[in-house]
Design a protein around this motif. Structure first.
Motif, mmCIF file in Angstrom:
data_model
loop_
_atom_site.group_PDB
_atom_site.id
_atom_site.type_symbol
_atom_site.label_atom_id
_atom_site.label_comp_id
_atom_site.label_asym_id
_atom_site.label_seq_id
_atom_site.Cartn_x
_atom_site.Cartn_y
_atom_site.Cartn_z
ATOM 1 N N GLY A 33 9.286 -8.474 11.840
ATOM 2 C CA GLY A 33 9.639 -9.764 11.553
ATOM 3 C C GLY A 33 9.420 -10.496 10.277
ATOM 4 N N ALA A 34 9.458 -9.424 9.220
ATOM 5 C CA ALA A 34 9.458 -9.954 7.735
ATOM 6 C C ALA A 34 11.032 -10.436 7.513
ATOM 7 N N ASP A 35 10.616 -11.512 6.511
ATOM 8 C CA ASP A 35 11.972 -11.926 5.910
ATOM 9 C C ASP A 35 12.484 -11.183 5.024
ATOM 10 N N ALA A 36 11.774 -10.547 4.302
ATOM 11 C CA ALA A 36 12.290 -9.676 3.291
ATOM 12 C C ALA A 36 11.219 -8.681 2.765
ATOM 13 N N SER A 37 11.505 -7.704 2.315
ATOM 14 C CA SER A 37 10.623 -6.490 1.756
ATOM 15 C C SER A 37 11.248 -5.614 0.848
ATOM 16 N N ASP A 38 10.169 -5.055 0.318
ATOM 17 C CA ASP A 38 10.834 -3.735 -0.533
ATOM 18 C C ASP A 38 9.668 -2.874 -0.323
ATOM 19 N N ALA A 39 10.179 -1.607 -0.599
ATOM 20 C CA ALA A 39 9.354 -0.272 -0.342
ATOM 21 C C ALA A 39 9.778 0.948 -1.621
ATOM 22 N N MET A 40 8.525 1.489 -1.626
ATOM 23 C CA MET A 40 8.377 2.512 -2.706
ATOM 24 C C MET A 40 8.072 3.625 -1.902
ATOM 25 N N ALA A 41 8.452 4.862 -2.395
ATOM 26 C CA ALA A 41 8.096 6.332 -2.027
ATOM 27 C C ALA A 41 7.886 7.240 -3.272
ATOM 28 N N LEU A 42 6.864 7.746 -3.400
ATOM 29 C CA LEU A 42 6.756 8.790 -4.400
ATOM 30 C C LEU A 42 6.405 10.362 -3.701
ATOM 31 N N SER A 43 6.669 11.034 -4.662
ATOM 32 C CA SER A 43 6.736 12.409 -4.237
ATOM 33 C C SER A 43 6.487 13.522 -5.640
ATOM 34 N N SER A 62 -2.035 19.635 -7.039
ATOM 35 C CA SER A 62 -2.060 18.539 -5.994
ATOM 36 C C SER A 62 -0.628 18.278 -5.564
ATOM 37 N N GLU A 63 -0.308 17.930 -4.627
ATOM 38 C CA GLU A 63 1.244 17.539 -4.349
ATOM 39 C C GLU A 63 1.042 16.784 -3.038
ATOM 40 N N GLY A 64 1.770 15.914 -2.696
ATOM 41 C CA GLY A 64 2.009 14.904 -1.602
ATOM 42 C C GLY A 64 3.101 13.814 -1.835
ATOM 43 N N THR A 65 2.992 13.015 -0.972
ATOM 44 C CA THR A 65 4.007 11.994 -0.559
ATOM 45 C C THR A 65 3.094 10.523 -0.695
ATOM 46 N N ASP A 66 3.270 9.432 -1.220
ATOM 47 C CA ASP A 66 2.711 8.164 -0.913
ATOM 48 C C ASP A 66 3.994 7.438 -0.838
ATOM 49 N N ILE A 67 3.570 6.306 -0.122
ATOM 50 C CA ILE A 67 4.558 5.145 0.516
ATOM 51 C C ILE A 67 3.964 3.752 0.470
ATOM 52 N N GLY A 68 4.352 2.952 0.014
ATOM 53 C CA GLY A 68 4.000 1.577 -0.164
ATOM 54 C C GLY A 68 4.957 0.678 0.653
ATOM 55 N N LEU A 69 4.571 -0.441 1.244
ATOM 56 C CA LEU A 69 5.708 -1.632 1.546
ATOM 57 C C LEU A 69 5.006 -2.937 1.385
#
Length: 461
Positions: A33-43, A62-69
């Motif tokens: 239901g979002a009207d707009a959005s942006d997303a970030m992914a880091l690895s 350390s190693e991994g993946t992070d995501i943000g919305l």
């Protein structure tokens, strides 16, 4: 791992993977239901090796993946993040973000960039953000740390090395938004550092040296770093108090960037929009001496502050914050630019767990024609500052007070180390009295030479 980086590597598997994650997040946000959005992914991966007494003290990988919305429901927004990338997690993130946004207060200035503002046809390869050489092994890093420690301990008078370390990191970042933007890049860094201690008992003093580069081949010799840290520590032995009163102060190149950093912070659009900046309303006014400029250039190759585009997908560009002494611009992201009735300067930075905010990229202050030694002779008697401790800065007035250590100078020559001195003044006045040397290190993100400031107040004897 989130630090505001964005980047490209569309031809590489990691970036293809991250691009797919961001598109899945945008799709989940739309369905929620979002009207707009942006997303970030880091690895990415990172390694840090510390040695002490010729043996391994600490090793970390350390190693991994992070995501943000970030989602928008009308003029309401919310940000969620995770390190779990399972499909059900992405769906849950989107649903929670939309539910949070619906309860958030409205913000008339929030929103994505218009598609016409987005970065296009960016030449990321020209920035050389990632070293093509093979990643170092743990043994490579351990060797660098041991060489640095051994060199420091080899200097007569050094009693111990508090830490000698070497590190490496490589990460990929991708940003996508419902306005059509999608881009990413890879960044690498390798570093060496050493903290040496001279003297014994209550008379011990310490100092450091270090280097961090994008390309491993540019890194300074580990032994040179260790020796430099040792010599700096030795020079600080048996400090005295500085003389109180009004004296000229020479900020050594190692810490002069902190003085310019206060100007950069005051020119940050978020601080200006809050009314918490001593540069509010100062556009077009003199803030540095005639002939001095502060230039931002986010397109310098192999430099940590370089960016092909910002965290809102806008193009970055070379610009003058201060030109010929006059304040020309603030650092702005979209929201703060809208608040101030201005245009974004392409300075948005963000991580996966928060929204964008403005920051400055690579900076260079106009250098002078005199050496640091020339400026010491010019000051005659005063304080050479080589380290700063704490700070009290009034954001509204620019009143400045910081603890410092360094060397007392007489007849243009440093004669003894000092510590426990407090330097006070007003930044608006101080910055208009600076005289720059010609000793800036061109490979740093902030290229600032030693700076002489006349008539500061010292609290000492």
């Amino acid at each position: 791992m989130a630090d505001g980086d964005m980047a490209n590597g569309a031809d590489k598997a990691p970036d293809t993977f991250l691009s797919g994650l961001t598109e899945q997040l945008l799709d989940a946000a739309r369905k929620a239901g979002a009207d707009a959005s942006d997303a970030m992914a880091l690895s990415g991966t990172s390694m840090e090796i510390e040695v002490r007494g010729g043996t391994l003290e600490h090793a970390e990988r350390s190693e991994g993946t992070d995501i943000g919305l970030r989602v928008f429901v009308g003029q309401r927004s919310a940000v969620v993040s995770a390190s779990d990338i399972k499909p059900e997690t992405l769906r849950t993130m989107a649903e929670r973000a939309v539910a949070m946004a619906r309860e958030a207060p409205e913000d008339a200035y929030a929103g994505l960039a218009d598609p016409s503002q987005l970065a296009r046809d960016v030449d990321i390869a020209a920035l050389e953000l990632s070293d093509p050489a093979a990643d170092p092994t743990p043994d490579d890093l351990k060797r660098d740390a041991l060489e640095s420690e051994a060199a420091a301990l080899g200097v007569d008078g050094v009693s111990q090395v508090q830490s000698a370390a070497a590190g490496y990191g490589r990460r990929q970042v991708h940003l996508a938004a419902s306005n059509g933007f999608s881009g990413g890049y890879e960044r690498s860094t390798r570093s060496t550092s050493c903290v040496a201690i001279a003297g014994t008992g209550l008379g011990m003093e310490r100092d450091y040296d270090g280097d961090s580069r994008t390309f491993q081949c540019d890194l300074r010799d580990p032994a040179a770093i260790g020796r430099s840290a040792a010599e700096r520590a030795l020079a600080r032995l048996s400090p005295r108090k500085a003389k109180g009163g009004a004296w000229p102060v020479l900020f050594d190149e190692r810490i002069a960037a902190s003085l310019i950093g206060h100007l950069v912070s005051a020119a940050n659009g978020a601080a200006v929009a809050r009314g918490a900046s001593w540069l509010r309303g100062a556009l077009g006014e003199q803030v540095l001496p005639d002939g001095m400029s502060l230039i931002e250039d986010p397109h310098r190759p192999r430099i940590s502050g370089s960016r092909p585009f910002d965290a809102e997908g806008l193009p970055t560009a070379r610009r003058a914050i201060v030109e010929n002494g006059v304040l020309k611009a603030f650092s702005l992201d979209l929201a703060n630019a809208r608040k101030l009735g201005m245009n974004s300067t392409g300075n948005a930075a963000r991580g996966t767990s928060g929204g964008p905010s403005p920051t400055a990229w690579n900076l260079a202050l106009t250098e002078g024609i005199q050496s640091r030694e020339d400026l010491l002779k010019q000051m005659g008697t005063g304080l050479l500052v080589t380290s700063m401790i704490g700070s009290t800065i009034n954001p509204n007035t620019g009143d400045y007070s910081r603890g410092a250590a360094g060397f007392w100078v007489e007849n243009g020559v440093p004669v003894y180390p000092v510590s426990g001195v407090t330097i006070a003044g007003n930044l608006r006045e101080m910055l208009q009295r600076i005289t720059p040397a010609n000793d800036a290190r061109g490979w740093l993100s902030r290229v600032v030479p030693s700076l002489l400031v006349e008539g500061l107040t010292l609290a000492g004897e």
